[in-house]
Design a protein around this motif. Structure first.
Motif, short mmCIF file in Angstrom:
data_model
loop_
_atom_site.label_atom_id
_atom_site.label_comp_id
_atom_site.label_asym_id
_atom_site.label_seq_id
_atom_site.Cartn_x
_atom_site.Cartn_y
_atom_site.Cartn_z
N LEU A 36 0.84 -1.20 0.00
CA LEU A 36 0.00 0.00 0.00
C LEU A 36 0.87 1.25 0.00
N ALA A 37 1.92 1.25 0.81
CA ALA A 37 2.84 2.39 0.84
C ALA A 37 3.57 2.54 -0.49
N LEU A 38 4.00 1.42 -1.08
CA LEU A 38 4.69 1.48 -2.37
C LEU A 38 3.77 2.05 -3.46
N LEU A 57 -7.25 8.61 -2.73
CA LEU A 57 -6.15 8.24 -1.83
C LEU A 57 -6.42 8.60 -0.39
N VAL A 58 -7.07 9.74 -0.17
CA VAL A 58 -7.26 10.24 1.19
C VAL A 58 -8.61 9.82 1.76
N GLY A 59 -9.63 9.74 0.91
CA GLY A 59 -10.97 9.44 1.43
C GLY A 59 -11.45 8.04 1.16
N ALA A 60 -11.46 7.63 -0.11
CA ALA A 60 -12.11 6.37 -0.47
C ALA A 60 -11.37 5.15 0.09
N ILE A 61 -10.06 5.08 -0.12
CA ILE A 61 -9.33 3.88 0.32
C ILE A 61 -9.26 3.78 1.84
N PRO A 62 -8.87 4.83 2.59
CA PRO A 62 -8.90 4.68 4.05
C PRO A 62 -10.29 4.40 4.60
N GLY A 63 -11.32 5.04 4.02
CA GLY A 63 -12.68 4.77 4.48
C GLY A 63 -13.09 3.33 4.22
N ALA A 64 -12.72 2.81 3.05
CA ALA A 64 -13.04 1.41 2.74
C ALA A 64 -12.30 0.47 3.68
N VAL A 65 -11.04 0.77 4.00
CA VAL A 65 -10.29 -0.08 4.92
C VAL A 65 -10.97 -0.12 6.29
N LEU A 108 -6.86 -4.53 4.44
CA LEU A 108 -5.62 -3.99 3.90
C LEU A 108 -5.18 -4.74 2.65
N ARG A 109 -5.46 -6.03 2.60
CA ARG A 109 -5.11 -6.80 1.40
C ARG A 109 -5.90 -6.30 0.20
N LEU A 110 -7.20 -6.09 0.38
CA LEU A 110 -8.02 -5.56 -0.71
C LEU A 110 -7.58 -4.15 -1.10
N ALA A 111 -7.25 -3.32 -0.10
CA ALA A 111 -6.81 -1.95 -0.39
C ALA A 111 -5.48 -1.95 -1.14
N ALA A 112 -4.57 -2.87 -0.79
CA ALA A 112 -3.29 -2.94 -1.48
C ALA A 112 -3.48 -3.35 -2.94
N ILE A 113 -4.35 -4.32 -3.19
CA ILE A 113 -4.62 -4.74 -4.57
C ILE A 113 -5.22 -3.59 -5.37
N LEU A 114 -6.17 -2.87 -4.76
CA LEU A 114 -6.78 -1.74 -5.44
C LEU A 114 -5.76 -0.64 -5.70
N SER A 115 -4.91 -0.36 -4.74
CA SER A 115 -3.91 0.70 -4.92
C SER A 115 -2.90 0.35 -6.00
#
Length: 255
Positions: A36-38, A57-65, A108-115
């Motif tokens: 996710l950081a990469l 990056l700031v709203g959708a992904i952290p909110g989904a996590v 976090l796994r789903l968020a990393a794949i999406l990112s």
């Protein structure tokens, strides 16, 4: 600085693909956090920062996590994690720290794949992707450009629907509130929308025929999307970074 726009679209899809597949099988928190950081670093450096990018990056992904992590924590079977520390008790219901670990590792796994998918998604256009597939993967141009023309129908439908809605509003057709009025309004959109789609399809077909589309086995490209040395370097460096992350955390031993 916005180097992702200068890379071949296939390189941006090929580089994160192995990591996206392997992330499906990890169960820890550190590995998806590292990816996710990469992905965030590459997107922030290589893509133009717009309001849409900031919202993702700031709203959708952290909110989904947060939502997915809490949801999966609540759905985790307590019998599987009853040996971990207790976070809180509410009557007969107990929340364990192991449930939080499972829930947020999944989120976090789903968020990393999406990112990782955003690396290509935010810096690649549909025409360039089709050109790269035709030129490098040898996809028949009849298939590639036909699919591209079909995808471009979607924004066209949205524009025509908005025009039809404005025309109905001006004429005062299907006014009123409630579910029946809404159903009547949407039913009134169907026929003109289909008529507009047929007209647009005919115009596209005539334009393609006028350009002898499909008459020859290949065609001359006005815009070339070559595979350069920097594309190979990007793919190799990303694969090396992915291998280093997996080697460092080795998530399969923590299951």
């Amino acid at each position: 600085m916005r180097f992702l726009y200068g890379l071949n679209p296939l390189a941006k899809f090929l580089a994160p693909a192995p990591a996206m597949v392997l992330l499906v099988f990890v169960r820890d928190v550190a590995t998806p956090l590292a990816f996710l950081a990469l992905a965030y670093v590459l997107v922030l450096v290589g893509v133009r920062f717009t309001a849409r990018t900031a919202g993702i990056l700031v709203g959708a992904i952290p909110g989904a996590v947060a939502l997915i992590g809490i949801g999966f924590s609540l759905w985790t079977d307590a019998a599987l994690v009853d040996g971990t520390a207790v976070v809180w008790r509410f009557g007969a219901w107990t929340m364990y720290s192991g449930a939080f670990a499972i829930g947020f590792s999944t989120a976090l796994r789903l968020a990393a794949i999406l990112s990782l998918a955003l690396i290509a998604g935010l810096s690649t256009t549909g025409p360039d992707l089709v050109r790269a597939m035709v030129q490098q993967l040898r996809v028949p141009y009849r298939i590639g450009y036909t699919a591209l023309a079909a995808f471009r129908f979607v924004p066209r439908f949205g524009h025509e629907l908005e025009v039809i809605r404005q025309a109905h509003r001006v004429r005062g057709a299907h006014g009123g509130r409630g579910p029946f009025a809404a159903a009547a309004r949407w039913a009134g959109y169907i026929v003109p929308l289909l008529a507009g789609a047929i007209r647009h399809a005919e115009r596209v077909a005539l334009a393609m025929d006028a350009r002898a589309f499909g008459a020859h086995p290949d065609r001359t490209e006005r815009h070339l999307v070559p595979w350069r040395a920097r594309d190979a370097v990007f793919v190799v460096l990303f694969w090396a970074a992915s291998a280093a992350i997996f080697w460092t955390f080795f998530p399969w031993g923590a299951a």
